[in-house]
Design an enzyme around this catalytic site. Structure first.
Site, PDB file in Angstrom:
ATOM      1  N   LYS A  94      -2.968  12.299  -3.492  1.00 19.73           N
ATOM      2  CA  LYS A  94      -2.020  12.542  -2.396  1.00 19.73           C
ATOM      3  C   LYS A  94      -0.650  12.943  -2.930  1.00 19.73           C
ATOM      4  CE  LYS A  94      -4.154   9.000   0.574  1.00 19.73           C
ATOM      5  NZ  LYS A  94      -4.925   9.720   1.585  1.00 19.73           N
TER       6      LYS A  94
ATOM      7  N   ASP B  77       0.877  -1.172   0.000  1.00 21.61           N
ATOM      8  CA  ASP B  77       0.000   0.000   0.000  1.00 21.61           C
ATOM      9  C   ASP B  77       0.910   1.215   0.000  1.00 21.61           C
ATOM     10  OD1 ASP B  77      -1.493   2.205   0.593  1.00 21.61           O
ATOM     11  OD2 ASP B  77      -2.610   1.305   2.245  1.00 21.61           O
TER      12      ASP B  77
ATOM     13  N   CYS C 114      -8.997   6.622   9.705  1.00 24.60           N
ATOM     14  CA  CYS C 114      -9.280   5.331   9.050  1.00 24.60           C
ATOM     15  C   CYS C 114      -8.332   4.232   9.523  1.00 24.60           C
ATOM     16  CB  CYS C 114      -9.230   5.442   7.526  1.00 24.60           C
ATOM     17  SG  CYS C 114     -10.487   6.526   6.877  1.00 24.60           S
TER      18      CYS C 114
END
Ligand code: 7TS
Length: 417
Positions: free
Chosen positions: A234, A208, A373
């Site tokens: 991002k 990730d 999150c």
């Protein structure tokens, strides 16, 4: 206190590229944007590229035999080439455009996962993962009976690598899926070594890269990553587009994710056959302008130099950790500056993080508050919520000073003098 880095980057000039930064968010309060881990701002080069595309070149891709469609296709596929070079993929076919990191991970869980995993197979995650690298696997666990195991996080905010080695040894693991950089702790995980160990144990590895690709050079061949997921928004690019990189032989063997136009070779009423990579995974009209924006973002970051971006951010983060650690009653989470990247996460006594963020906002300082999150990680840290300042190439030491001053103000408001 360390002297400021003599950066080859002209940060004032870089700030001037980001029109959104030059504003007051409240009267007399200039914006101090410290929430780039959630989504970065966009330079005018990216905004302009998308505007130019819509004003001159837009049509649907891969379809019309007319000039605009050819230009749009060239722009869209040109962006793929830029991404391929940026992450050093072997082939442009290994670069799949998706919506974001979340979708990239869901594609792997739903297609590779369902095709290759059976009840009882083990997928190894970590306790610091973002929900987008937890929930897709939990869905698969429910649907297929896959077992999920978690690499623990140590008190220092690092992955427990002894436990990782033991987990790989104890049972046959089919896939390891772990974040490169933590969005809460900033921890830079030793992903190259972790991939090596996973491969030695016969497991594949999904990285990730949502919080690493924007900040450090990520080379999928050097890492030998099997899959890499990241989001354009991002990394100075637009929302609505992200990337799934996968090794060609893995992607070739995976069934499609969504069915529809562009992803087929032939369709009859009895059944269909699939298009070549990468189109097999890109059903329907794609996010063309967003791909153009991502391509411009890659050009922008490449021109600055990823090593310069990282060095500047390290300087700002290190300074932030120093200044924040002087604030009475403030608790910092995560490892020391050398082992982290991009974020400084904290709590102030027993104040709720949302109250802190609200007071900082009144001073023009934008931070994020909540569980980011990562609820399991917050449970492990023993706090329901934290406040997080996150940094990108346009942030400065002066903005860290503004953050710290705003925190001192907040302490006064709450009577913590
Ligand atoms: N993985 C990591 C490590 C992340 O930090 C994020 C987003 C995602 C995946 C999901 O990315 P998306 O583009 O698909 O949403 N992280 C954050 C954050 O820290 N604050 O807001 C979003």
């Amino acid at each position: 206190m360390k002297q400021p880095l003599k950066s080859p980057l002209d940060i004032d000039a870089i700030r001037a590229d980001f029109p959104i930064l030059a504003q007051e968010v409240h009267p007399g309060k200039p914006l101090v944007f410290l929430d780039s881990a959630a989504s970065s701002q966009k330079p005018r080069q990216v905004i302009e590229a998308m505007r130019r595309y819509y004003e001159h070149d837009h049509a649907n891709v891969h379809r019309g035999i007319h000039v605009l469609s050819e230009r749009a296709t060239a722009a869209y596929e040109g962006a793929r080439d830029k991404v391929q070079a940026f992450i050093n993929a072997r082939s442009r076919r290994e670069v799949i455009f998706v919506r974001n990191t979340t979708e990239a991970i869901n594609v792997v869980a739903a297609t590779w996962g369902r095709a290759n995993l059976r009840a009882g197979d083990v997928v190894l995650l970590s306790e610091m993962e973002h929900h987008s690298n937890l929930v897709p696997w939990q869905l698969l666990a429910e649907q297929v009976g896959v077992r999920l195991r978690y690499i623990p996080v140590t008190g220092a905010g690092l992955l427990d690598l002894d436990a990782y080695a033991a987990l790989l040894r104890d049972e046959p693991v089919k896939l390891v899926s772990v974040m490169h950089v933590s969005n809460v702790l900033g921890t830079v995980n030793p992903i190259a070594e972790m991939i090596r160990q996973a491969h030695a144990a016969g497991a594949l590895f999904l990285v990730d890269g949502a919080q690493s690709v924007p900040h450090v050079a990520v080379d999928v061949q050097a890492l030998d990553a099997d899959f890499l997921a990241f989001s354009a928004h991002k990394m100075a690019g637009p929302t609505g587009i992200g990337v799934l990189y996968g090794k060609r032989e893995l992607l070739e063997a995976m069934p499609p994710y969504m069915g529809g136009g562009d992803m087929i070779r032939t369709v009859t009423l009895e059944g269909s056959t699939w298009n070549d990579l990468p189109y097999k995974f890109e059903a329907g009209t794609p996010a063309i302008a967003q791909a153009v924006g991502l391509g411009a973002a890659v050009d922008y970051l490449t021109a600055l130099g990823m090593e310069n971006i990282l060095a500047h951010e390290q300087d700002v983060v290190e300074y932030a950790l120093e200044r924040l650690s002087e604030v009475p009653g403030l608790t910092l989470y995560g490892p020391p500056a050398e082992q982290r990247n991009g974020v400084a996460t904290f709590t102030l006594r027993d104040l709720h993080a949302h109250d802190i963020a609200q007071l900082l906002d009144a001073e023009g300082v934008a931070v994020r508050a909540g569980h980011h999150c990562a609820m399991p990680l917050h449970r492990k840290l023993g706090v329901p919520a934290t406040a997080r300042a996150s940094f990108y190439v346009y942030n400065t030491r002066a903005e860290v000073d503004a953050l710290v001053e705003a925190i001192y103000n907040a302490r006064k408001v709450f009577g913590l003098v």
